[in-house]
Design a protein around this motif. Structure first.
Motif, mmCIF file in Angstrom:
data_model
loop_
_atom_site.group_PDB
_atom_site.id
_atom_site.type_symbol
_atom_site.label_atom_id
_atom_site.label_comp_id
_atom_site.label_asym_id
_atom_site.label_seq_id
_atom_site.Cartn_x
_atom_site.Cartn_y
_atom_site.Cartn_z
ATOM 1 N N LEU A 123 -16.461 -6.383 2.562
ATOM 2 C CA LEU A 123 -16.199 -7.253 1.408
ATOM 3 C C LEU A 123 -15.143 -6.655 0.505
ATOM 4 O O LEU A 123 -14.260 -7.351 -0.016
ATOM 5 C CB LEU A 123 -17.494 -7.468 0.621
ATOM 6 C CG LEU A 123 -17.377 -8.391 -0.613
ATOM 7 C CD1 LEU A 123 -16.944 -9.795 -0.179
ATOM 8 C CD2 LEU A 123 -18.719 -8.456 -1.336
ATOM 9 N N SER A 124 -15.179 -5.336 0.327
ATOM 10 C CA SER A 124 -14.176 -4.660 -0.510
ATOM 11 C C SER A 124 -12.796 -4.839 0.078
ATOM 12 O O SER A 124 -11.824 -5.091 -0.636
ATOM 13 C CB SER A 124 -14.526 -3.172 -0.647
ATOM 14 O OG SER A 124 -13.510 -2.489 -1.336
ATOM 15 N N GLY A 125 -12.652 -4.742 1.384
ATOM 16 C CA GLY A 125 -11.348 -4.928 2.019
ATOM 17 C C GLY A 125 -10.868 -6.346 1.883
ATOM 18 O O GLY A 125 -9.696 -6.605 1.650
ATOM 19 N N LEU A 126 -11.777 -7.321 2.014
ATOM 20 C CA LEU A 126 -11.388 -8.719 1.915
ATOM 21 C C LEU A 126 -10.972 -9.104 0.516
ATOM 22 O O LEU A 126 -10.153 -9.992 0.311
ATOM 23 C CB LEU A 126 -12.547 -9.608 2.386
ATOM 24 C CG LEU A 126 -12.899 -9.500 3.874
ATOM 25 C CD1 LEU A 126 -14.141 -10.346 4.182
ATOM 26 C CD2 LEU A 126 -11.737 -9.931 4.763
ATOM 27 N N CYS A 127 -11.537 -8.464 -0.506
ATOM 28 C CA CYS A 127 -11.220 -8.815 -1.903
ATOM 29 C C CYS A 127 -9.956 -8.130 -2.404
ATOM 30 O O CYS A 127 -9.624 -8.188 -3.589
ATOM 31 C CB CYS A 127 -12.383 -8.450 -2.821
ATOM 32 S SG CYS A 127 -13.851 -9.471 -2.519
ATOM 33 N N GLY A 128 -9.221 -7.438 -1.592
ATOM 34 C CA GLY A 128 -7.950 -6.824 -2.014
ATOM 35 C C GLY A 128 -8.135 -5.589 -2.851
ATOM 36 O O GLY A 128 -7.444 -5.436 -3.847
ATOM 37 N N GLY A 129 -9.022 -4.685 -2.586
ATOM 38 C CA GLY A 129 -9.196 -3.443 -3.348
ATOM 39 C C GLY A 129 -7.986 -2.532 -3.223
ATOM 40 O O GLY A 129 -7.112 -2.712 -2.378
ATOM 41 N N ALA A 130 -7.876 -1.533 -4.128
ATOM 42 C CA ALA A 130 -6.750 -0.607 -4.161
ATOM 43 C C ALA A 130 -6.686 0.187 -2.860
ATOM 44 O O ALA A 130 -7.721 0.539 -2.288
ATOM 45 C CB ALA A 130 -6.879 0.345 -5.343
ATOM 46 N N PRO A 131 -5.428 0.447 -2.380
ATOM 47 C CA PRO A 131 -5.318 1.253 -1.152
ATOM 48 C C PRO A 131 -5.785 2.667 -1.399
ATOM 49 O O PRO A 131 -5.683 3.181 -2.491
ATOM 50 C CB PRO A 131 -3.818 1.182 -0.842
ATOM 51 C CG PRO A 131 -3.180 0.954 -2.174
ATOM 52 C CD PRO A 131 -4.133 0.073 -2.926
ATOM 53 N N SER A 132 -6.249 3.257 -0.433
ATOM 54 C CA SER A 132 -6.751 4.620 -0.581
ATOM 55 C C SER A 132 -5.639 5.638 -0.548
ATOM 56 O O SER A 132 -5.793 6.741 -1.038
ATOM 57 C CB SER A 132 -7.780 4.924 0.519
ATOM 58 O OG SER A 132 -7.175 4.752 1.797
ATOM 59 N N LEU A 133 -4.400 5.289 -0.008
ATOM 60 C CA LEU A 133 -3.306 6.226 0.110
ATOM 61 C C LEU A 133 -2.032 5.584 -0.406
ATOM 62 O O LEU A 133 -1.678 4.474 0.020
ATOM 63 C CB LEU A 133 -3.120 6.658 1.572
ATOM 64 C CG LEU A 133 -4.303 7.380 2.224
ATOM 65 C CD1 LEU A 133 -4.028 7.601 3.708
ATOM 66 C CD2 LEU A 133 -4.546 8.706 1.532
ATOM 67 N N TYR A 134 -1.319 6.308 -1.362
ATOM 68 C CA TYR A 134 -0.014 5.836 -1.831
ATOM 69 C C TYR A 134 0.682 7.004 -2.506
ATOM 70 O O TYR A 134 0.048 7.960 -2.944
ATOM 71 C CB TYR A 134 -0.157 4.663 -2.802
ATOM 72 C CG TYR A 134 -0.698 5.035 -4.150
ATOM 73 C CD1 TYR A 134 0.161 5.259 -5.226
ATOM 74 C CD2 TYR A 134 -2.066 5.187 -4.365
ATOM 75 C CE1 TYR A 134 -0.329 5.610 -6.467
ATOM 76 C CE2 TYR A 134 -2.559 5.528 -5.590
ATOM 77 C CZ TYR A 134 -1.689 5.735 -6.653
ATOM 78 O OH TYR A 134 -2.174 6.081 -7.889
ATOM 79 N N THR A 135 2.032 6.912 -2.610
ATOM 80 C CA THR A 135 2.843 7.933 -3.286
ATOM 81 C C THR A 135 4.113 7.289 -3.811
ATOM 82 O O THR A 135 4.650 6.358 -3.188
ATOM 83 C CB THR A 135 3.195 9.090 -2.333
ATOM 84 O OG1 THR A 135 3.978 10.046 -3.064
ATOM 85 C CG2 THR A 135 4.001 8.633 -1.134
ATOM 86 N N ILE A 136 4.569 7.742 -5.005
ATOM 87 C CA ILE A 136 5.820 7.245 -5.591
ATOM 88 C C ILE A 136 6.932 8.116 -5.050
ATOM 89 O O ILE A 136 6.999 9.323 -5.326
ATOM 90 C CB ILE A 136 5.764 7.307 -7.127
ATOM 91 C CG1 ILE A 136 4.599 6.472 -7.662
ATOM 92 C CG2 ILE A 136 7.073 6.824 -7.734
ATOM 93 C CD1 ILE A 136 4.417 6.560 -9.169
ATOM 94 N N ASP A 137 7.815 7.494 -4.304
ATOM 95 C CA ASP A 137 8.879 8.255 -3.668
ATOM 96 C C ASP A 137 9.983 8.616 -4.651
ATOM 97 O O ASP A 137 10.415 9.771 -4.720
ATOM 98 C CB ASP A 137 9.468 7.450 -2.505
ATOM 99 C CG ASP A 137 8.412 7.175 -1.426
ATOM 100 O OD1 ASP A 137 7.560 8.056 -1.201
ATOM 101 O OD2 ASP A 137 8.430 6.081 -0.859
ATOM 102 N N ALA A 138 10.480 7.636 -5.428
ATOM 103 C CA ALA A 138 11.616 7.894 -6.327
ATOM 104 C C ALA A 138 11.655 6.839 -7.420
ATOM 105 O O ALA A 138 11.186 5.714 -7.239
ATOM 106 C CB ALA A 138 12.924 7.907 -5.552
ATOM 107 N N VAL A 139 12.233 7.251 -8.585
ATOM 108 C CA VAL A 139 12.472 6.346 -9.706
ATOM 109 C C VAL A 139 13.913 6.567 -10.147
ATOM 110 O O VAL A 139 14.334 7.720 -10.367
ATOM 111 C CB VAL A 139 11.508 6.607 -10.878
ATOM 112 C CG1 VAL A 139 11.876 5.731 -12.076
ATOM 113 C CG2 VAL A 139 10.072 6.354 -10.466
#
Length: 652
Positions: free
Chosen positions: A18-34
């Motif tokens: 249910l958590s996956g179907l409701c669009g929960g936050a990804p467990s892995l991410y990183t900001i590459d550049a700004v």
């Protein structure tokens, strides 16, 4: 597997799905550049549209688009913020002005992570030319006008400056600074100089100093007209008057341009105020002379006229004096009231009337007052001088004179400090009077010594005299004290016998004499030995103490109301031989010692006889037992004599 254990596992699996179907936050991410870009470039002229673009690159493990929070800052202060799922956001400056110059930076926040771009410097060159407007084109000297300077296309806080330049001149002078939070400022300007003036303004931006100052605004012409409001000042009857004359001061502005206020002042005190014309009347007095100022005000403009008024003294302030200067009770005192100077051209001295007051109550009409100085006459006295025959009678009061009759000194009392005198020792004498106004001078006279003087000036102080000792207590009768607090009166002496009667006189003991009974040379064992100790002089009681040489502890002591004491040693023995002495003391606390007397103890008579018999028996027992025929009779006799301790030639 136990079927009861499957329930919780199935529930957990369902929640994860249910958590996956409701669009929960990804467990892995990183900001590459700004990144941050400025277009059309980092330096642009004022009025140019400028766009600042912030872009971000994020890697994550989900196809779902993430929400980004973009924040634009200038000098670390937030100026713009955008929430977007896009990978970039823009800040548009339409158009850019000098106030937009500064160091920009972009900050991107994705969920719980934040990353910053590098900084970018934006410089906007040039300032708008301001516009000047005036409330009037013609003003009077010292008048005010309102000037408005505006730069409507600028941003931020501006600092405006207003200038003036005489017509035809090249140099300008600053009139005023004005700080505004907007793009427009109004200032009230004062133009004190007469003539034509050109006014203009400019501005600068404190937050963009690199932009410099703006160009000068348009120039406006102003005419400053002379203001003829200088007042005319008239003093009637003249600027030099006598005390008691009525003086009128008139201040007038001739043909004022409008509403003018006129002030009359003296020594920073406003005497009167009126419109256009001022009249001020007063009776000239002692403190009314000096410089008067007539001032006219028209708006912010002022004109002044000065006039000095001289007030001549009709007669001087009266002076009240006391004779004598220091009056004592029951003496005659005289109060006199006089004036030192007067103006004979305006005053006849016989027209001056005097009166004397005590505690502000009329005491007598006249210039003098005489009375006996009693406590009831003490108080504050003044006198008044009044001049008749003048248009306006004039009266002056003297300064207050405090009369406080002094109290004559009473008969002094002479006493020994501590009440006790030890004959022969230094002591101190106190001289004191129970009454008398200070200061009091005390003088001590004594036998065979110079006089001593002490002055008592303050309450609680005492006249104490240190003096050397006297050989007899009766010498106290020779001391005398004088007290004086009035130079015109003879000193008062102290009473003669009071000092001796009020003093405890103590005479130290003389050197004691020790005598023995029987005489120390004829004391035999077994006899009683009496030691007599006596003094010739000394205040009773006397303490006698007996000592034996070689011992620190006394043998005995006695305190007696007499000048002799005795101590007896019963049945003396050979061990009592030696030196003896005694000491005497009394309340003078001075110990005197006698000479030492040596005592030799003789052997008892029966001991002497017993020893003689013993010696004879001893001699007899030591004679030789030879037969008579073995030696001649003469030799036998001489031998017997030698055994008895006698020489033959000394035998009887």
């Amino acid at each position: 597997m136990d079927p009861r254990a499957l329930g919780p596992l199935l529930l957990l699996a369902g929640l994860l799905l249910l958590s996956g179907l409701c669009g929960g936050a990804p467990s892995l991410y990183t900001i590459d550049a700004v990144g941050l870009s400025v277009l059309p470039g980092p330096t642009v002229p004022t009025g140019t549209p400028v766009t600042l673009t912030c872009s971000v690159s994020v890697s994550h493990d989900s196809a779902r688009r993430l929400m980004h929070v973009f924040r634009f800052t200038r000098f670390d202060a937030l100026v713009h913020a955008v929430n977007s799922t896009a990978g970039e956001a823009r800040l548009r400056l339409l158009p850019a002005r000098a106030a937009d110059s500064g160091d920009y930076e972009c900050q991107v926040e994705v969920m719980e992570k934040v990353r910053h771009s590098g900084g970018q410097r934006l410089t906007v060159t040039g300032l708008q030319t301001p516009v000047l407007s005036l409330s009037a084109g013609v003003v009077y000297e010292g008048g005010q006008l309102v000037a408005s300077c505006s730069a409507p296309q600028e941003k931020g806080a501006l600092v405006f400056q207003f200038f003036q330049r005489p017509a035809g001149a090249a140099a300008a002078s600053l009139l005023k600074h004005a700080i505004s939070t907007g793009t427009r400022s109004e200032a009230r300007l004062v133009l004190p100089e007469v003539g034509d003036r050109d006014l203009f303004c400019n501005y600068s931006i404190p937050m963009a100093p690199e932009a410099g100052g703006s160009n000068s605004s348009n120039t406006l012409h102003v005419l400053v007209k002379a203001l003829f409001i200088s007042p005319v000042m008239v003093v009637l009857p003249a600027s030099s008057v006598f005390e008691g004359d009525v003086v009128e001061v008139v201040c007038r502005v001739v043909e004022p341009p409008g509403s003018v206020d006129v002030y009359l002042t003296k020594g920073r005190k406003v005497l009167k105020q009126s419109a256009k014309v001022l009249h001020y009347r007063f009776t000239a007095g002692e403190g009314d002379g000096g410089e008067y100022v007539c001032k006219a005000e028209y708006g912010a403009a002022q004109k002044e006229t000065y006039q000095t008024i001289r007030v001549k003294e009709l007669f001087s302030r009266p002076v009240l004096s006391l004779d004598p200067l220091e009056v004592f009770e029951e003496e005659t005192m005289r109060l006199s009231c006089v004036i030192d100077s007067y103006s004979p051209e305006r005053l006849v001295i016989e027209d001056v009337r005097f009166s004397v007051y005590k505690n502000q109550q009329l005491l007598v009409q006249g210039a003098s007052y005489e009375a006996f100085a009693l406590p009831s006459q003490n108080g504050n006295y003044t006198c008044r001088a009044e001049a008749d025959g003048q248009e306006h009678p004039l009266a002056k009061d003297s300064a207050a004179l405090v009369v406080q009759a002094k109290v004559p000194v009473s008969v002094p009392v002479l006493s020994v400090v501590g009440g006790r005198l030890v004959v022969g020792r230094p002591f101190a004498l106190r001289c004191h009077s129970d009454s008398g106004s200070l200061p009091i001078t005390y003088t001590l006279h004594g036998p065979r010594r110079p006089a001593q003087t002490r002055e008592v000036r303050w309450a609680g102080d005492e006249a104490v005299f240190n003096t050397s000792g006297v050989p007899r207590g009766a010498d106290l009768l020779l001391f005398l004290c004088h007290a004086q607090n009035n130079e015109l009166s003879a000193p008062l002496p102290s009473a003669g016998h009071e000092l001796l009667h009020a003093t405890e006189v103590i005479e130290p003991v003389s050197r004691p004499v020790l005598t023995l009974v029987p005489n120390g040379a004829s004391v035999s064992e077994g006899q009683d030995l009496t030691l007599n100790c006596s003094v010739q002089r000394g205040t009773l009681p006397v303490t006698f103490t007996w000592f034996s040489s070689g011992r620190t502890d006394p043998l005995a002591f006695q305190t007696l109301q007499g000048n002799a004491g005795t101590y007896t040693i019963a049945a003396v023995a050979r061990g009592h031989s030696g030196g003896y002495y005694c000491e005497g003391s009394n309340p003078a606390l001075e110990v005197k010692r006698s000479f030492t007397v040596v005592v030799g103890i003789q052997m008892a008579g029966w001991k002497k006889g017993l020893m003689a018999v013993g010696c004879v028996l001893l001699l007899l027992g030591r004679r030789p037992r030879r037969p008579p025929q073995e030696r001649p009779a003469e030799e036998a006799g001489q031998g017997a004599l030698r055994e008895a301790g006698q020489h033959p030639e000394r035998a009887p």
